[in-house]
Design a protein around this motif. Structure first.
Motif, PDB file in Angstrom:
ATOM      1  N   UNK A 288      10.803  -0.510  -2.857  1.00  0.00           N
ATOM      2  CA  UNK A 288       9.818  -1.429  -4.306  1.00  0.00           C
ATOM      3  C   UNK A 288       8.841  -1.184  -4.631  1.00  0.00           C
ATOM      4  N   UNK A 289       7.789  -1.742  -3.670  1.00  0.00           N
ATOM      5  CA  UNK A 289       6.620  -1.543  -4.119  1.00  0.00           C
ATOM      6  C   UNK A 289       6.095   0.057  -3.916  1.00  0.00           C
ATOM      7  N   UNK A 290       6.740   1.292  -3.294  1.00  0.00           N
ATOM      8  CA  UNK A 290       6.063   2.800  -3.875  1.00  0.00           C
ATOM      9  C   UNK A 290       6.539   3.319  -5.126  1.00  0.00           C
ATOM     10  N   UNK A 291       7.471   2.182  -5.688  1.00  0.00           N
ATOM     11  CA  UNK A 291       8.228   2.654  -7.036  1.00  0.00           C
ATOM     12  C   UNK A 291       7.209   1.778  -8.478  1.00  0.00           C
ATOM     13  N   UNK A 297       1.091   0.203  -0.318  1.00  0.00           N
ATOM     14  CA  UNK A 297       0.820  -0.296   1.535  1.00  0.00           C
ATOM     15  C   UNK A 297      -0.745  -1.228   1.542  1.00  0.00           C
ATOM     16  N   UNK A 298      -1.580  -0.653  -0.159  1.00  0.00           N
ATOM     17  CA  UNK A 298      -1.916  -1.960   0.247  1.00  0.00           C
ATOM     18  C   UNK A 298      -1.508  -3.205  -0.485  1.00  0.00           C
ATOM     19  N   UNK A 299      -0.714  -3.584  -1.434  1.00  0.00           N
ATOM     20  CA  UNK A 299       0.206  -4.183  -1.766  1.00  0.00           C
ATOM     21  C   UNK A 299       1.076  -4.893  -0.547  1.00  0.00           C
ATOM     22  N   UNK A 300       1.633  -4.223   0.358  1.00  0.00           N
ATOM     23  CA  UNK A 300       2.234  -4.770   1.494  1.00  0.00           C
ATOM     24  C   UNK A 300       1.011  -5.378   1.845  1.00  0.00           C
TER      25      UNK A 300
END
Length: 329
Positions: A288-291, A297-300
């Protein structure tokens, strides 16, 4: 503060709570193929199979990290051994899933026994570093195998067969086979941690000196758990090779070992069901964050930091405090 106070075990989910959480997850997993068919999107099956395979690997790591306090930073090596068991046997015309799994288990057992016997002579950060070193040794060994593509890896001609039947040929067949193995291996791990062996292993985690004083040998129990964990992780590697139909040393890089640790910590250590939930959360967030952004990776990382700050015992701990998945004490 006395040593006795420091050695008190932290609160853990009871066995019944662990089983209830796992049953809920398995029920949700079983609903994925009908949902994918209804949406006419096979991607859900592919990502679902990947999640299930990584859930097996994360659960296996939890056996040594959560119950044995052994922080293995080279556990992806066993994942890679499972994938290469498929590739190597396939190159000789052996495509049977059972034979591939037996080969993967044998390779992982030997590697885990040798490396574990050496690593367990160290403690703390030294154990972490030596398992990382062994993992990287395996990584570079398979990079040097030019017959299997070296650093580029090798594509698999076909998926594995089951007793001559092409049960894994369809995405649904592979998905349900992976789910069945996850359930079976969860039952195995659940029986292990609930047995005398599991109780001794937990006692060693809390205070190895006291366990040794009452007649137990920590080294033997820890090494046995280390070998069992490696073998289960190798099974996950066999399934990942079939899901991707591609094998490369990237499966056993230290980044993968870090991802497995993140899954365990995110879900909750020492719970078995927690790492399964952690695998779901980590891989779905990655998608989801990759979309949303190439800097996902920062948000993860921010999400992981917030999770550790506000729920140090992971997703399962957070749900337990909300009264979800609480079992009898």
């Amino acid at each position: 503060m006395s040593d006795t106070t420091l050695s008190l075990p932290k609160a853990r989910p009871s066995l019944s709570g662990r089983v209830k959480a796992a049953l809920l997850l398995f029920a949700l997993f079983a609903m994925m193929p009908p949902l994918a068919l209804a949406l006419d999107d096979p991607f859900y099956l592919l990502i679902g199979t990947r999640i299930l395979a990584y859930a097996i690997a994360a659960m296996a790591l939890d056996l040594v990290l959560g119950f044995g306090a052994m922080v293995s930073f080279g556990h992806a090596a066993y994942l890679g051994l499972g994938t290469y068991a498929v590739a190597i046997l396939a190159s000789f015309g052996v495509h049977d899933l059972v034979l591939q799994m037996l080969a993967a288990i044998a390779m992982a057992a030997v590697f885990a026994f040798v490396t574990g016997a050496i690593s367990l002579r160290t403690r703390g950060v030294y154990f972490i570093m030596i398992t990382l070193a062994f993992g990287q040794m395996a990584f570079f060994f398979f990079i040097s195998l030019s017959a299997y593509g070296g650093d580029d890896g090798v594509a698999l001609v076909q998926r594995s067969t089951v007793l001559g039947m092409d049960l894994l040929g369809s995405d649904i067949g592979l998905y349900y086979t992976t789910l069945a193995l996850l359930i079976g291996l969860f039952i195995l791990c659940h029986r292990i941690v609930g047995s005398r062996f599991g109780r001794v292993l937990t006692g060693i985690r809390e205070n190895p000196t006291r366990m040794e004083a009452i007649g137990f040998t920590p080294f033997r129990y820890q090494l046995t758990a280390f070998v069992i964990s490696g073998c289960i992780t190798a099974i996950a590697g066999v399934l990942l090779a079939n899901q991707a139909q591609f094998v490369s040393p990237a499966f056993m890089s230290w980044h993968k070992s870090g991802e497995l640790i993140v899954m365990v910590v995110l879900g909750g250590t020492g719970t078995l069901a927690g790492p399964i939930a952690g695998a779901v959360a980590a891989l779905l967030l990655e998608e989801w964050l990759g979309i949303l952004s190439e800097h996902w990776k920062l948000f993860f990382g921010l999400f992981l930091v917030l999770m550790v700050l506000f729920s140090s015992d992971g997703i399962t701990g957070m749900l337990r405090r909300l009264g979800i998945g609480r079992g009898k004490e």
